[in-house]
Design a protein around this motif. Structure first.
Motif, mmCIF file in Angstrom:
data_model
loop_
_atom_site.group_PDB
_atom_site.id
_atom_site.type_symbol
_atom_site.label_atom_id
_atom_site.label_comp_id
_atom_site.label_asym_id
_atom_site.label_seq_id
_atom_site.Cartn_x
_atom_site.Cartn_y
_atom_site.Cartn_z
ATOM 1 N N GLY A 1 19.308 -28.850 -9.825
ATOM 2 C CA GLY A 1 19.022 -27.221 -10.061
ATOM 3 C C GLY A 1 18.523 -25.966 -9.274
ATOM 4 O O GLY A 1 18.888 -24.563 -9.123
ATOM 5 N N ILE B 1 18.442 -26.502 -5.794
ATOM 6 C CA ILE B 1 19.113 -26.503 -4.890
ATOM 7 C C ILE B 1 19.869 -25.187 -5.477
ATOM 8 O O ILE B 1 20.508 -24.007 -4.523
ATOM 9 C CB ILE B 1 19.942 -27.934 -4.241
ATOM 10 C CG1 ILE B 1 19.365 -28.417 -3.682
ATOM 11 C CG2 ILE B 1 21.783 -27.195 -3.311
ATOM 12 C CD1 ILE B 1 19.716 -29.403 -3.088
ATOM 13 N N SER B 2 20.596 -25.184 -6.630
ATOM 14 C CA SER B 2 21.750 -23.761 -6.185
ATOM 15 C C SER B 2 20.732 -22.900 -6.787
ATOM 16 O O SER B 2 21.423 -21.815 -6.197
ATOM 17 C CB SER B 2 22.083 -24.762 -8.044
ATOM 18 O OG SER B 2 22.878 -22.932 -8.062
ATOM 19 N N ASP C 1 19.977 -20.810 -3.035
ATOM 20 C CA ASP C 1 21.385 -20.937 -2.363
ATOM 21 C C ASP C 1 21.800 -19.164 -3.816
ATOM 22 O O ASP C 1 22.316 -18.443 -2.495
ATOM 23 C CB ASP C 1 22.500 -21.695 -3.200
ATOM 24 C CG ASP C 1 23.891 -21.960 -2.259
ATOM 25 O OD1 ASP C 1 24.073 -20.977 -0.839
ATOM 26 O OD2 ASP C 1 24.451 -21.346 -2.833
ATOM 27 N N LEU C 2 21.866 -19.600 -4.450
ATOM 28 C CA LEU C 2 22.458 -18.061 -5.526
ATOM 29 C C LEU C 2 21.343 -16.902 -5.069
ATOM 30 O O LEU C 2 21.754 -16.034 -4.881
ATOM 31 C CB LEU C 2 22.197 -18.423 -7.112
ATOM 32 C CG LEU C 2 23.507 -18.988 -7.356
ATOM 33 C CD1 LEU C 2 23.535 -19.342 -8.511
ATOM 34 C CD2 LEU C 2 25.163 -17.818 -6.996
ATOM 35 N N THR D 1 19.898 -22.598 1.953
ATOM 36 C CA THR D 1 20.367 -23.298 1.879
ATOM 37 C C THR D 1 19.381 -24.918 1.921
ATOM 38 O O THR D 1 18.970 -25.291 3.304
ATOM 39 C CB THR D 1 21.820 -24.627 2.490
ATOM 40 O OG1 THR D 1 22.934 -23.314 1.995
ATOM 41 C CG2 THR D 1 22.209 -25.654 2.345
#
Lengths: 76, 359
Positions: free
Chosen positions: A39, A41-42, A45-46, A51
């Motif tokens: 979660g 990581i995402s 990124d978003l 990253t």
């Protein structure tokens, strides 16, 4: 992103009702597991276009360390 | 660009067979140190719940052969008209002969039939469709039978939380045929071998043959147990790969096809897990009405069979009715990924079938 929004988002990722504090040690939180890692990581990124690697997250000890990984994308 | 377009090639039908045996994550609270709250989180966030797994005697071949028999019966296909057989699997009966040859014998197909295996997993179904289309477009075959199935549950260590609760088994059969009708299909295929370590079974083939040593189970830093004969997956790396690669891959194949995202009826992704699919859909701004993602919670991650299983499970009615445009996309072990835009027209698509022993 404000620090309070960052903590709210983290609570949502962890599906946790109790509030979080930047000084919280990650290993002391029952919800700091591989699902939360994905979660985070995402989210990075978003939200920040960053990253993260698994190793970076494994090295983080506190929530403040996570905030640090955002490269100043999280403000007070 | 490894892209391809085809005309007058149609996916006529799909059948998927799953084993009888159901396992549930609720029964595995011991894996999570008795932490039932964590199991609830896994159910909500990742969508893991139940999965269908084979007994020790049933293989991918058995599941696929049952699916093929039902498919050929359902479409009233004369077996001698099958001129190509592709078997996509990473869990064959033997190193030799190929599963495709054994299936050819069991199905009693004609000798005028090109048959071979394809060693791909999560991307394998779309790769198999692409090959079937090429075999037809080249004039080699008029009808190609594509079998795609895996029994990854046999590879996982029961004490490995990163794989054991995830994988289910399934076998599928798909008929691809040369037709007069105006239908088009578009494919885009990719590989990144620098990620070959992310999903791997280290021992058992020739680089590292299985031995008493490779069967020794050791505990990793996260407390999971496995041997070199077991599947090892770096979940975080695979997740990063999926959410980075898939949105770009879908945009690429749509751009190549000239078909607008809004004109696509359904997006059928490899069912890695619900969290990954929802994440990809969010990045592509897709409505979840168009993105089935229930399969993994009912059957588990079925590797090469997950896309056909999702068509049979979630879209059986929709694809049986009339013309639809589907995007199909598989991604995973290799690393390998492939996407397609296909027209379908009144596909033969029964609901998921349960394996019957001895057939």
């Amino acid at each position: 992103m404000k620090k309070s929004d960052f903590l709210d988002e983290l609570m949502e990722i962890m599906q946790r009702d109790e509030p979080l504090d930047p000084s919280d040690e990650l290993d002391s939180l029952g919800e700091w597991d591989s699902m939360t890692v994905l979660g985070v990581i995402s989210m990075f990124d978003l939200e920040f276009g960053i990253t993260l690697t698994i190793d970076q997250l494994k090295a983080a000890k506190t929530i403040q360390d996570l905030i640090h990984l955002s490269n100043d994308n999280v403000s007070n | 660009m490894a892209n391809a377009r085809f005309k007058n090639v149609l996916i006529e039908g799909v059948v998927t067979v799953v084993p009888q045996n159901i396992k549930s994550i609720d029964d595995e609270v011991g894996l999570y140190g008795g932490n039932s709250k964590q199991i609830e989180r896994i159910k909500n966030a990742i969508g893991l719940d139940k999965r269908r797994v084979t007994d020790e005697f049933t293989t991918s071949l058995d599941l696929c052969v049952q699916a093929a028999n039902q498919l050929l019966d359902g479409l009233s296909v004369d077996k001698k008209d099958i001129e190509g057989l592709i078997f996509v699997t990473q869990t064959p009966d033997h190193f030799q002969p190929a599963n495709a040859a054994i299936a050819h014998g069991k199905l009693e197909l004609d000798k005028n039939c090109a048959s071979f295996d394809v060693n791909l997993g999560c991307s394998g179904y779309v790769y198999g469709l692409w090959m079937a289309h090429m075999m037809i477009a080249s004039g080699t075959c008029a009808k190609v039978l594509l079998l795609a199935g895996d029994t990854i549950s046999k590879y996982v260590n029961a004490r490995d939380r990163s794989t054991a609760p995830l994988f289910g088994d399934a076998g599928s059969a798909t008929l691809v045929s040369s037709v007069e009708r105006e239908v088009s299909s578009f494919f885009s295929l990719h590989t990144d071998g620098s990620g070959a370590e992310y999903i791997k079974v280290p021992a058992g083939a020739f680089r590292c043959p299985s031995s008493p040593e490779t069967a020794i189970e050791v505990q990793d830093d996260d407390g999971n147990w496995r041997s070199k004969n077991n599947l090892v997956m770096s979940g975080g790396d695979v997740f990063n790969f999926s959410i980075k690669t898939e949105p770009a891959a879908i945009n690429e194949v749509l751009e190549y096809s000239g078909i607008a995202m809004d004109s696509v009826d359904y997006f059928v992704f490899h069912q890695a897990n619900q969290y990954i699919i929802k994440n990809i859909a969010k990045r592509l701004k897709l409505s979840m009405d168009k993105v089935p993602c229930d399969t993994v919670s009912k059957y588990g991650n079925q590797s090469s069979a997950s896309i056909p299983a999702t068509i049979n499970d979630s879209l059986a009615e929709a694809v049986s009715e009339g013309k639809k445009t589907l995007v199909l996309s598989g991604f995973g072990v290799g690393l390998s990924w492939a996407s397609a835009v296909v027209d379908i027209d009144k596909m033969y698509c029964p609901e998921i079938q349960i394996y019957k022993n001895g057939e």
